[in-house]
Structure formats: structure tokens, C-alpha cells
Write a protein that holds these residues in place. Structure first.
Motif, PDB file in Angstrom:
ATOM      1  N   LYS A 179       0.834  -1.201   0.000  1.00 34.47           N
ATOM      2  CA  LYS A 179       0.000   0.000   0.000  1.00 34.47           C
ATOM      3  C   LYS A 179       0.872   1.254   0.000  1.00 34.47           C
ATOM      4  N   ARG A 180       1.967   1.227   0.753  1.00 39.50           N
ATOM      5  CA  ARG A 180       2.868   2.378   0.743  1.00 39.50           C
ATOM      6  C   ARG A 180       3.486   2.558  -0.638  1.00 39.50           C
ATOM      7  N   GLN A 181       3.934   1.451  -1.212  1.00 42.18           N
ATOM      8  CA  GLN A 181       4.612   1.540  -2.506  1.00 42.18           C
ATOM      9  C   GLN A 181       3.677   1.993  -3.623  1.00 42.18           C
ATOM     10  N   ARG A 182       2.398   1.739  -3.488  1.00 46.70           N
ATOM     11  CA  ARG A 182       1.461   2.170  -4.527  1.00 46.70           C
ATOM     12  C   ARG A 182       1.409   3.709  -4.636  1.00 46.70           C
ATOM     13  N   PHE A 183       1.602   4.395  -3.503  1.00 44.49           N
ATOM     14  CA  PHE A 183       1.698   5.854  -3.576  1.00 44.49           C
ATOM     15  C   PHE A 183       2.881   6.255  -4.447  1.00 44.49           C
ATOM     16  N   LEU A 184       3.994   5.569  -4.251  1.00 42.30           N
ATOM     17  CA  LEU A 184       5.204   5.844  -5.032  1.00 42.30           C
ATOM     18  C   LEU A 184       4.948   5.583  -6.516  1.00 42.30           C
ATOM     19  N   TYR A 185       4.329   4.463  -6.796  1.00 48.60           N
ATOM     20  CA  TYR A 185       4.053   4.091  -8.191  1.00 48.60           C
ATOM     21  C   TYR A 185       3.093   5.086  -8.841  1.00 48.60           C
ATOM     22  N   ASP A 186       2.172   5.594  -8.066  1.00 54.11           N
ATOM     23  CA  ASP A 186       1.236   6.582  -8.621  1.00 54.11           C
ATOM     24  C   ASP A 186       1.971   7.866  -9.017  1.00 54.11           C
ATOM     25  N   TYR A 187       2.919   8.293  -8.192  1.00 54.86           N
ATOM     26  CA  TYR A 187       3.687   9.499  -8.525  1.00 54.86           C
ATOM     27  C   TYR A 187       4.463   9.321  -9.833  1.00 54.86           C
ATOM     28  N   PHE A 188       5.022   8.120 -10.013  1.00 55.74           N
ATOM     29  CA  PHE A 188       5.851   7.877 -11.195  1.00 55.74           C
ATOM     30  C   PHE A 188       5.048   7.344 -12.377  1.00 55.74           C
ATOM     31  N   ASP A 189       3.754   7.122 -12.161  1.00 55.63           N
ATOM     32  CA  ASP A 189       2.885   6.585 -13.206  1.00 55.63           C
ATOM     33  C   ASP A 189       3.358   5.198 -13.665  1.00 55.63           C
ATOM     34  N   TRP A 190       3.705   4.388 -12.684  1.00 59.06           N
ATOM     35  CA  TRP A 190       4.115   3.006 -12.953  1.00 59.06           C
ATOM     36  C   TRP A 190       2.942   2.064 -12.653  1.00 59.06           C
ATOM     37  N   THR A 191       3.000   0.862 -13.214  1.00 58.12           N
ATOM     38  CA  THR A 191       2.000  -0.179 -12.916  1.00 58.12           C
ATOM     39  C   THR A 191       2.549  -1.096 -11.837  1.00 58.12           C
ATOM     40  N   TYR A 192       1.782  -1.254 -10.769  1.00 58.68           N
ATOM     41  CA  TYR A 192       2.272  -2.069  -9.645  1.00 58.68           C
ATOM     42  C   TYR A 192       2.181  -3.558  -9.980  1.00 58.68           C
ATOM     43  N   PRO A 193       3.168  -4.360  -9.574  1.00 57.14           N
ATOM     44  CA  PRO A 193       3.124  -5.806  -9.853  1.00 57.14           C
ATOM     45  C   PRO A 193       1.952  -6.490  -9.155  1.00 57.14           C
ATOM     46  N   GLU A 194       1.656  -7.696  -9.628  1.00 59.60           N
ATOM     47  CA  GLU A 194       0.676  -8.541  -8.937  1.00 59.60           C
ATOM     48  C   GLU A 194       1.300  -8.993  -7.612  1.00 59.60           C
ATOM     49  N   VAL A 195       0.476  -9.073  -6.578  1.00 57.88           N
ATOM     50  CA  VAL A 195       0.990  -9.457  -5.260  1.00 57.88           C
ATOM     51  C   VAL A 195       0.231 -10.672  -4.745  1.00 57.88           C
ATOM     52  N   VAL A 196       0.983 -11.643  -4.246  1.00 53.64           N
ATOM     53  CA  VAL A 196       0.411 -12.819  -3.577  1.00 53.64           C
ATOM     54  C   VAL A 196       0.947 -12.823  -2.149  1.00 53.64           C
ATOM     55  N   HIS A 197       0.043 -12.849  -1.189  1.00 52.44           N
ATOM     56  CA  HIS A 197       0.452 -12.867   0.225  1.00 52.44           C
ATOM     57  C   HIS A 197       0.336 -14.277   0.797  1.00 52.44           C
ATOM     58  N   TRP A 198       1.200 -14.564   1.750  1.00 50.73           N
ATOM     59  CA  TRP A 198       1.107 -15.841   2.454  1.00 50.73           C
ATOM     60  C   TRP A 198       1.438 -15.654   3.932  1.00 50.73           C
ATOM     61  N   GLY A 199       1.114 -16.677   4.734  1.00 52.40           N
ATOM     62  CA  GLY A 199       1.426 -16.636   6.157  1.00 52.40           C
ATOM     63  C   GLY A 199       2.839 -17.106   6.427  1.00 52.40           C
ATOM     64  N   HIS A 200       3.232 -17.024   7.681  1.00 48.26           N
ATOM     65  CA  HIS A 200       4.573 -17.443   8.072  1.00 48.26           C
ATOM     66  C   HIS A 200       4.659 -18.971   8.190  1.00 48.26           C
ATOM     67  N   VAL A 201       5.874 -19.475   8.051  1.00 51.57           N
ATOM     68  CA  VAL A 201       6.138 -20.893   8.278  1.00 51.57           C
ATOM     69  C   VAL A 201       6.588 -21.081   9.718  1.00 51.57           C
TER      70      VAL A 201
END
Length: 596
Positions: free
Chosen positions: A317-339
Motif C-alpha cells: 500500500k505504501r509503494q502504490r503511492f510511489l508508483y502513482d507518482y511515477f505513473d508506474w503499474t504495480y506488480p501482482e501481489v500474492v500474500h502468504w502466512g509465516h512458516v
């Protein structure tokens, strides 16, 4: 073994034997049944002397069945295991769920981004296991990027860079590119300057406590609206090292009233007084925070898919602000839990393990008591087995438990066929051999491969048994590969009898492993385990092996040969041949216990 336990062993052994036979459409092998049986039923281990005899009879019955009879019996006895077989091929083809929106990209590009503040603990292996597998599934591209822009809190370990790359290779993967973030500081500066010009960042000299109070109240920092020119000048002063730690930061402008305070005007750069340990980066004092550095690098290296912990949702979510400023497309994200991993007393934490190593509580990162990649590797566990077990955890956003028994079961599939069988007697009890006796025993090198031949294990004038295997005076025991002996009335010797194998098959006599007790005919062994060192003697054929060979110590488990040394027979040190069981001198063989 009481009747109830025998029935449980027989049922479990029959299920395992049927599964093995149906899966391979061939006769079941005792060795292939014993491993999973003891791994899945640890309660059987204390009866390890009696279980093989029961399993042998069950396997024999299963092997007398036709394939159709085996299938029918497996469906009746354990329908869920039969269903596992029927879906196994499909599961092998798709060990992981599909990545989202892959059709939108020319190539799937993923990154493994370790912090090199130390070698990897076992949980770290999950990332390359999954990303490397996705790379293979999609014929994609994998980057190993060392996120080493924190010279203080998570200070890089100069040895860890190569150790981590070696661990990736051990797991069976090779990166397409390797980067060190600390080599790219000027790139981050250029993007910070660009962000400032776009009105997306400002320099802030508030203390951490003062800014936290403002942020939590949703109030803007008094520096937020300063002129771009002022921010530019102050940032260049940061780059030139004119501020000390905590005196100045560069913040990304977000939404000061965002419902999540963690996303409000986050820090992009801060000052660090501690020099970076790498000479090439030691002059820098203005360092990017991970969210800025990683966000820029992900874009510049064309990353399409990111796998990260569920606890790092705010990073995206923080990085999306950065990407918006630079007009970049954010990568796909997959989240997982800890091992989470059972079986270790040591916390699975790089800092904790490092502290224990530094204090001498652990002998090193490859100490068998350490939950590390180096540890399981030195124990003889194949990287592929660790990867297979990690893949079975899937991609759940909940925390998941990795049972070492799963790793052991996978490893057994890789090493069993090639692991030569040997006898190793722990804490040996010496018994004289009276009367006529064979010169040697001839157990097979591998029970499933007769063509490999037999071993020659000399009997000599005395033999060694494990304490739990020594019968009472007058009782018999079957020495594997030799025959039946009876303990003399004095209890300190044995004599061979004329009994045939029927005394074993009928359940009257237990089968045990053994070794020569004569120091000129045996091999002294130290075996390192998760519970401490174990000493004993082994058959002389163990010296035929090279370092890194994995053997199966019959009725004990699999072990990796770690060192082969001459026996210490120098009379000047006061030791007699064989006294190095105490390991004051050099042992003949040092091994690492892999698993049952």
C-alpha cells in the motif's frame, strides 16, 4: 510387543505396503515401508527392535497378492490413500496455485529478496522454493536481490551473500540475475530527486516521537508544505552526509488523514551513522528505507509478481503511492502466512541463531540443533526434499506448520535407493563369542537390490550390541546377516546355535544389528544429532564411503558421512586403539544423523 500394538503396526504397515505396491505397480519393499511407517508413527520408534519383524511378514503377504487384489484391499483399508494415488499425477503437475493475470505479461518475472544479515534459517527456504518452482512452471525469470540498505539494525554479514546464493543452488535453482541494493544507491537518489520535483516528497526534521504524535492525530507535519527548492537542497545535504542519524528524513507525501496511520507520509530516506560493511558502500550515510528501495527496484527490473508475507500488506500500500507518482503499474501481489517448524528448541530467527553461535551455544550455523538450511544440508537432507515439503504448504495466508517428518519422508524418496546399508552400534556392549562361529556375516548392501551384493562384517572373538538389544542370560537373539546366538549364563558372552530363520518368522527371536567389538576390525563413529552427539562402533565397510555419502544405519536411520580420519593409535597420548570412542583423539568416521 503386546497384541494391541502388534495389530496397530500390522494395520499401518499393510496400508504403507499396499500404497507402495499399488503406486509402483510392483512388489512392496520393506525399506520403502519402514521409513514412512516410523516417520508417520513416532510412537512405534521405542519398539524399533520388534517392528521390522512384523513389517516383514505384512510385506510378504502383500507381495503375494495380485495388483487387482492390492487395489481392492487398499480401497477397503484406506480409501483416502487410494484417492491420494489417483490424484497424485495431477497434483505433481500443479504443485502451486496459478499466479494471477499471467496472460497480461510477456514473461513472468519474480524476485527473491533476502536481507543478507546472516545465513538462512529454514523458513527462508520457502521463498526460493516457491519462486524457483513458479519460474519453472511458467518458463519465467528469477532475480536474487540482496536488500542490504540497512547498515545498522539488520547489518549485512559479508559472508552471507555467497552463503545465500549457495543455499539457493542447494535447493535446485539458479537465479537469472543477482543484484545488491547497496550497489544501487545512486539510482535511488535519482528517483528521490525526481519524486521531489514531482511534489511527492519533503524533508522533515521532526523527531520520531513528534512526527508519530502528528501522524496519529492526522495532522500534517510543519515541514510538509516547504518549497520544492528547499526540499531539494536539504536532500542534497543528506546525500552529502551533512546530517547525523535522526536529524533529517525524506518523507513521501501520501494522505495525512488516511484511515491507516502506517500509510501516512512514510519515510523514504534516513541518515545512518554506522558505515556499511561493504567497502563499495561504506561512504554512504543517506540510505533508502526498504519500501522505497524495493519499490524502485521492482519496477526497474520488470518484476511482474511479488510473493510476500501477509504481515507486509502495508508495504504494498505504501509503494502504490510511489508508483502513482511515477505513473508506474504495480506488480501482482500474492500474500502468504509465516512458516512455523516443530522439533527445534532454538527460535527460527536469524538474530537469535547468530547470538547463540557467537556465544558458543551452537557450534555454527550447521549445528544439527539449529533450524537452518546449512544444518539440514549437512545432515544429508537433499534440497529437493526441502523444496517438495515447502510446496506442500501451499500459499495460505494463515501461518502454516512444517513438520520435519514431512521433509524426512520426501528425503527418503530421494536417498533410499542409493543409501548403502551399514551397521552402527550406539553405546556398545561388548560380548565375547564362544565356540565355533562364522568368520563373518554377509548382510546385503541394499535389501531391494540383490545385484549390489553383500557386505563382509567380521565376527571375531567379540561383538558389540546396543544395550537395549542384549538379551538376558539364556535368551536368544538373531544377528542380522549371520544367525542366531544365545547369551551364556554369565551374561557376558554369546554362542551360536543351530536355529534357522523360522525362529524369527514365528516371532520367538528378535533380529538385531551388531558390529565387531575388536578395535582392529571395527570403525569408531561419532554421530551428531539434534539431541547431541552419539558415539559407537560400526562395521569396517563404513570406511569404503566418501565424505557426503548418505548411508542407512540399519534400525537407526539415515546419516551423512561428514569426515573420515585415521584412528588415533599414537601410544604417546595414552590412548589404546578404540579408546577414541570418547573422542579425545580423531574418530574414524564422523557422521550427521539425517532422520529415521
Amino acid at each position: 510387543m503386546d497384541e494391541e500394538l502388534r495389530e496397530r503396526v500390522e494395520t499401518a504397515a499393510e496400508t504403507a505396503a499396499l500404497f507402495n505396491a499399488v503406486k509402483h505397480e510392483s512388489d512392496a519393499a520393506v525399506g520403502a515401508v519402514m521409513g514412512p511407517l516410523m516417520g508417520e508413527h513416532p510412537e512405534f520408534r521405542e519398539h524399533a527392535d520388534a517392528v521390522p519383524g512384523v513389517v516383514g511378514g505384512v510385506v510378504s503377504r502383500v507381495n503375494d497378492m495380485s495388483h487387482e487384489e492390492r487395489v481392492e484391499r487398499l480401497q477397503e483399508l484406506a480409501p483416502e490413500r487410494y484417492e491420494e494415488l489417483t490424484s497424485e499425477d495431477e497434483a505433481d503437475d500443479r504443485p502451486l496455485p496459478d499466479l494471477p493475470n499471467v496472460e497480461e505479461y510477456d514473461e513472468v518475472r519474480m524476485r527473491c529478496a533476502p536481507n543478507p544479515n546472516g545465513p538462512w534459517h529454514l523458513g527462508s527456504a520457502r521463498m526460493p522454493a516457491v519462486i524457483g518452482t513458479y519460474k519453472e512452471l511458467y518458463d519465467g525469470w528469477m532475480l536474487v536481490r540482496f536488500d542490504d540498505t540497512d547498515p545498522e539494525t539488520k547489518r549485512p554479514d559479508l559472508d552471507a551473500y555467497d552463503e545465500i546464493l549457495d543455499a539457493v543452488s542447494y535447493l535446485g535453482f539458479e537465479p537469472d540475475e543477482v543484484l545488491k541494493a547497496s550497489d544501487r544507491v545512486e539510482t535511488y537518489y535519482e528517483h528521490a530527486r525526481d519524486l521531489i520535483e514531482r511534489g511527492g516528497a519533503y524533508t522533515c526534521s521532526c523527531s520520531g516521537e513528534a512526527f508519530s504524535d502528528l501522524k496519529n492525530d492526522g495532522e500534517p507535519c510543519p515541514h510538509r508544505d516547504k518549497a520544492v527548492e528547499t526540499t531539494r537542497e536539504e536532500f542534497e545535504a543528506m546525500v552529502d552526509g551533512e546530517y547525523g542519524a535522526g536529524e533529517m528524513t525524506l518523507r513521501v507525501k501520501t494522505d495525512i488523514e488516511h484511515k491507516n496511520p502506517a500509510l501516512r507520509d512514510w519515510v523514504a530516506f534516513r541518515m545512518v551513522d554506522t558505515p556499511h560493511p561493504r567497502d563499495a558502500a561504506s561512504e554512504y550515510r543517506c540510505w533508502p528505507m526498504l519500501d522505497f528501495q524495493s519499490g524502485v527496484d521492482d519496477h526497474l527490473t520488470g518484476i511482474t509478481h511479488i510473493v510476500r508475507g501477509i504481515d507486509l500488506q502495508d508495504s504494498a500500500k505504501r509503494q502504490r503511492f510511489l508508483y502513482d507518482y511515477f505513473d508506474w503499474t504495480y506488480p501482482e501481489v500474492v500474500h502468504w502466512g509465516h512458516v512455523q517448524i516443530d522439533a527445534y528448541d532454538v527460535k527460527m530467527s536469524t538474530s537469535t541463531i547468530k547470538e547463540l553461535v557467537d556465544e558458543g551455544e551452537l557450534d555454527g550455523w550447521d549445528d544439527p540443533r539449529a533450524p537452518t538450511v546449512a544444518s539440514v544440508r549437512r545432515r544429508g537432507i537433499r534440497g529437493e526434499a526441502l523444496v517438495d515439503a515447502m510446496l506442500e504448504l501451499g500459499m495460505s495466508t494463515s501461518d502454516v506448520d512444517l513438520a520435519l517428518s514431512s521433509v524426512y519422508a520426501k528425503n527418503r524418496e530421494y536417498v533410499d535407493d542409493t543409501a548403502t546399508r551399514r551397521f552402527f552400534v550406539r553405546d556398545p556392549v561388548e560380548l565375547a563369542v564362544e565356540g565355533d562361529h562364522p568368520e563373518a556375516g554377509h548382510p546385503p548392501l541394499h535389501p531391494d537390490f540383490e545385484e549390489r551384493g553383500d557386505r563382509d562384517v567380521p565376527v571375531g572373538d567379540a561383538l558389540a550390541l546396543e544395550p537395549a538389544d542384549v538379551p538376558d542370560p539364556g535368551d536368544r537373539v538373531w544377528l542380522k546377516g549371520v544367525g542366531c546366538v544365545r547369551v551364556t549364563d554369565g551374561g557376558d558372552a554369546v554362542a551360536f546355535t543351530d536355529d534357522d530363520l523360522s525362529v524369527v518368522t514365528e516371532g520367538d527371536v528378535d533380529v538385531v544389528h551388531w558390529a565387531p567389538a575388536d578395535a582392529d576390525a571395527n570403525v569408531t563413529v561419532r554421530m551428531r544429532t539434534m539431541d547431541g552427539d552419539v558415539s559407537g562402533v560400526a562395521e569396517p565397510g563404513l570406511l569404503d564411503h566418501d565424505v557426503d555419502d548418505v548411508v542407512q544405519f540399519e534400525r537407526v536411520g539415515y546419516a551423512r558421512i561428514d569426515d573420515v580420519s585415521p584412528r588415533d593409535t599414537d601410544p604417546s597420548n595414552g590412548d589404546e586403539p578404540g579408546d577414541d570412542l570418547a573422542f579425545d583423539g580423531e574418530a574414524d568416521v564422523r557422521t550427521y544423523f539425517a532422520h529415521p
